[in-house]
Motif scaffolding. Structure first.
Motif, PDB file in Angstrom:
ATOM      1  N   ASP A 101     128.836  61.047  14.621  1.00 16.33           N
ATOM      2  CA  ASP A 101     129.252  59.790  15.266  1.00 16.33           C
ATOM      3  C   ASP A 101     128.661  59.696  16.666  1.00 16.33           C
ATOM      4  O   ASP A 101     128.184  58.640  17.087  1.00 16.33           O
ATOM      5  N   MET A 102     128.716  60.816  17.354  1.00 12.33           N
ATOM      6  CA  MET A 102     128.204  60.854  18.716  1.00 12.33           C
ATOM      7  C   MET A 102     126.684  60.634  18.723  1.00 12.33           C
ATOM      8  O   MET A 102     126.170  59.848  19.519  1.00 12.33           O
ATOM      9  N   PHE A 103     125.976  61.312  17.835  1.00 15.30           N
ATOM     10  CA  PHE A 103     124.519  61.140  17.752  1.00 15.30           C
ATOM     11  C   PHE A 103     124.177  59.685  17.410  1.00 15.30           C
ATOM     12  O   PHE A 103     123.262  59.102  17.983  1.00 15.30           O
ATOM     13  N   GLU A 104     124.934  59.115  16.478  1.00 17.31           N
ATOM     14  CA  GLU A 104     124.653  57.735  16.061  1.00 17.31           C
ATOM     15  C   GLU A 104     124.874  56.755  17.190  1.00 17.31           C
ATOM     16  O   GLU A 104     124.137  55.792  17.360  1.00 17.31           O
ATOM     17  N   SER A 105     125.909  57.015  17.995  1.00 15.72           N
ATOM     18  CA  SER A 105     126.253  56.067  19.059  1.00 15.72           C
ATOM     19  C   SER A 105     125.167  56.004  20.123  1.00 15.72           C
ATOM     20  O   SER A 105     125.155  55.106  20.955  1.00 15.72           O
ATOM     21  N   PRO A 111     111.909  60.163  18.941  1.00 20.21           N
ATOM     22  CA  PRO A 111     112.130  61.020  17.783  1.00 20.21           C
ATOM     23  C   PRO A 111     113.189  62.085  18.076  1.00 20.21           C
ATOM     24  O   PRO A 111     113.221  62.627  19.181  1.00 20.21           O
ATOM     25  N   ALA A 112     114.033  62.327  17.104  1.00 17.81           N
ATOM     26  CA  ALA A 112     115.093  63.317  17.298  1.00 17.81           C
ATOM     27  C   ALA A 112     115.064  64.357  16.180  1.00 17.81           C
ATOM     28  O   ALA A 112     114.876  64.030  15.014  1.00 17.81           O
ATOM     29  N   ILE A 113     115.229  65.589  16.590  1.00 19.48           N
ATOM     30  CA  ILE A 113     115.346  66.683  15.632  1.00 19.48           C
ATOM     31  C   ILE A 113     116.762  67.224  15.733  1.00 19.48           C
ATOM     32  O   ILE A 113     117.247  67.494  16.833  1.00 19.48           O
ATOM     33  N   VAL A 114     117.430  67.331  14.606  1.00 25.96           N
ATOM     34  CA  VAL A 114     118.753  67.943  14.627  1.00 25.96           C
ATOM     35  C   VAL A 114     118.566  69.456  14.483  1.00 25.96           C
ATOM     36  O   VAL A 114     117.899  69.924  13.561  1.00 25.96           O
ATOM     37  N   SER A 136     119.954  63.216   5.940  1.00 25.84           N
ATOM     38  CA  SER A 136     120.085  61.847   5.454  1.00 25.84           C
ATOM     39  C   SER A 136     120.345  60.833   6.561  1.00 25.84           C
ATOM     40  O   SER A 136     120.386  59.638   6.305  1.00 25.84           O
ATOM     41  N   LYS A 137     120.525  61.312   7.796  1.00 31.23           N
ATOM     42  CA  LYS A 137     120.879  60.372   8.875  1.00 31.23           C
ATOM     43  C   LYS A 137     119.642  59.665   9.421  1.00 31.23           C
ATOM     44  O   LYS A 137     118.577  60.260   9.539  1.00 31.23           O
ATOM     45  N   VAL A 143     115.291  68.423  10.329  1.00 32.42           N
ATOM     46  CA  VAL A 143     116.388  69.346  10.651  1.00 32.42           C
ATOM     47  C   VAL A 143     115.820  70.749  10.793  1.00 32.42           C
ATOM     48  O   VAL A 143     114.962  71.155  10.009  1.00 32.42           O
ATOM     49  N   ALA A 144     116.284  71.450  11.804  1.00 32.06           N
ATOM     50  CA  ALA A 144     115.900  72.856  11.969  1.00 32.06           C
ATOM     51  C   ALA A 144     117.176  73.672  12.033  1.00 32.06           C
ATOM     52  O   ALA A 144     118.200  73.186  12.505  1.00 32.06           O
ATOM     53  N   ALA A 145     117.126  74.894  11.536  1.00 33.18           N
ATOM     54  CA  ALA A 145     118.292  75.759  11.595  1.00 33.18           C
ATOM     55  C   ALA A 145     117.935  77.017  12.364  1.00 33.18           C
ATOM     56  O   ALA A 145     116.902  77.631  12.110  1.00 33.18           O
ATOM     57  N   VAL A 146     118.758  77.336  13.338  1.00 34.97           N
ATOM     58  CA  VAL A 146     118.454  78.506  14.169  1.00 34.97           C
ATOM     59  C   VAL A 146     119.705  79.331  14.453  1.00 34.97           C
ATOM     60  O   VAL A 146     120.832  78.858  14.297  1.00 34.97           O
TER      61      VAL A 146
END
Ligand code: GDP
Ligand code: MG
Length: 289
Positions: A101-105, A111-114, A136-137, A143-146
């Motif tokens: 919700d916060m990211f969407e707002s 460009p954004a990488i989660v 899916s957003k 998406v990266a996982a660390v």
């Protein structure tokens, strides 16, 4: 050559500081917990032969449990939009929906990488769920996982960052990194004091250029120009009998002394340069292209 500004955004405890350190690794060029500016809060500069990544974090304490002030979100958004790439950091243990919700707002146009952090604290299945959830957003390019703590996945993340970084010359010369970045911070400290001391349009129409930075035996001599757009603004900066600019000089000098750990002689000159904000060279120096 690729070069650009990367902002990291995330709730307290998501792991921003840990991630910064992990990305910087041995190449810890600068970490400045003190300096906060409205434009870029530079935390580290990562320079390699073929790229330069300038890492900042975003202002404002974000806690979506409380109704966020629009202004605060605007400041965060502005900082993110001023960079070339946003890293939206989320801990795998957080409430993803709330964070989403916060990211969407933010309604980001950069460009954004989660970046899902703390994967050492979750199993493979949860990691995949998080991946699917954020992939899916609409704001999410990748998406990266660390595990910032364990240094896992950070090389892959650097690779992803480079995909989105613009081609361009480095903003900071590697061999002059310390000097240049110190100068840069000194300018930012003075700018911060301008924001603190002056009202209305003054801070937005002013900027600072550090012209001289000389290490003398017992002190460092710094001469900086404060650039404004109009004569009337120059008069406001100086104040009656020079009172206001002396106040500015004292405040800035104290912070600069603390930052560089030396005594400082600071000389401030006010110059009028109409339309400085349209000057490419100048803007580039401050990280605007
Ligand atoms: P910030 O507030 O976003 O800057 O978060 P910090 O970097 O200060 O980290 C908050 C806490 O989370 C600290 O106790 C870190 O040690 C911890 N932390 C950060 N990254 C990881 C990670 O990848 N795995 C684990 N298990 N803990 C982490
Ligand atoms: Mg932190």
């Amino acid at each position: 050559m690729k070069a650009g500004f990367v902002s990291i955004f995330g709730r307290p405890n998501a792991g921003k500081s840990t991630l910064l350190n992990a990305l910087m690794g041995e190449k810890l060029a600068i970490v400045s917990p003190k300096v906060q500016t409205t434009r870029h809060r530079i935390k580290g500069i990562l320079t390699e032969p073929d790229y330069q990544i300038i890492l900042s974090d975003t202002p404002g304490i974000i806690d979506p449990k409380y109704k966020l002030q629009e202004k605060m979100m605007m400041a965060v958004k502005q900082a993110l939009e001023d960079s070339d790439l946003a890293l939206l950091l989320v801990s795998i243990q957080e409430d993803w929906k709330e964070v989403n919700d916060m990211f969407e707002s933010l309604h980001l146009s950069v460009p954004a990488i989660v970046v899902i952090n703390k994967i050492d604290e979750a199993n493979e299945q949860k990691k995949e769920e998080a991946f699917r959830f954020f992939t899916s957003k609409s704001y999410c390019r990748e998406v990266a996982a660390v595990s910032a703590l364990k240094g896992k996945g950070t090389n892959e993340l650097t690779g992803i960052i480079l995909k989105y970084l613009p081609e361009g010359e480095p903003f900071f010369e590697e061999d002059q990194l310390t000097d240049l970045s110190t100068r840069f911070f000194v300018g930012e400290i003075i700018r911060e004091k301008i924001f603190f001391l002056y009202e209305e349009e003054i801070p937005y129409h002013s900027t600072v250029l550090v012209q001289e930075f000389k290490e003398k035996e017992s002190l460092t001599k710094i001469q900086a120009d404060i650039i404004v757009q109009r004569e009337s603004q120059k008069a406001i900066i100086i104040g009656e009998g020079g009172k206001k600019i002396r106040e500015l000089g004292t405040l800035a000098r104290k912070d600069i002394e603390e930052f560089i750990g030396r005594k400082v002689f600071l000389e401030l000159l006010v110059k009028v340069r109409a339309r400085w904000r349209d000057n490419d060279l100048y803007l580039k120096e401050y990280g605007y292209q």
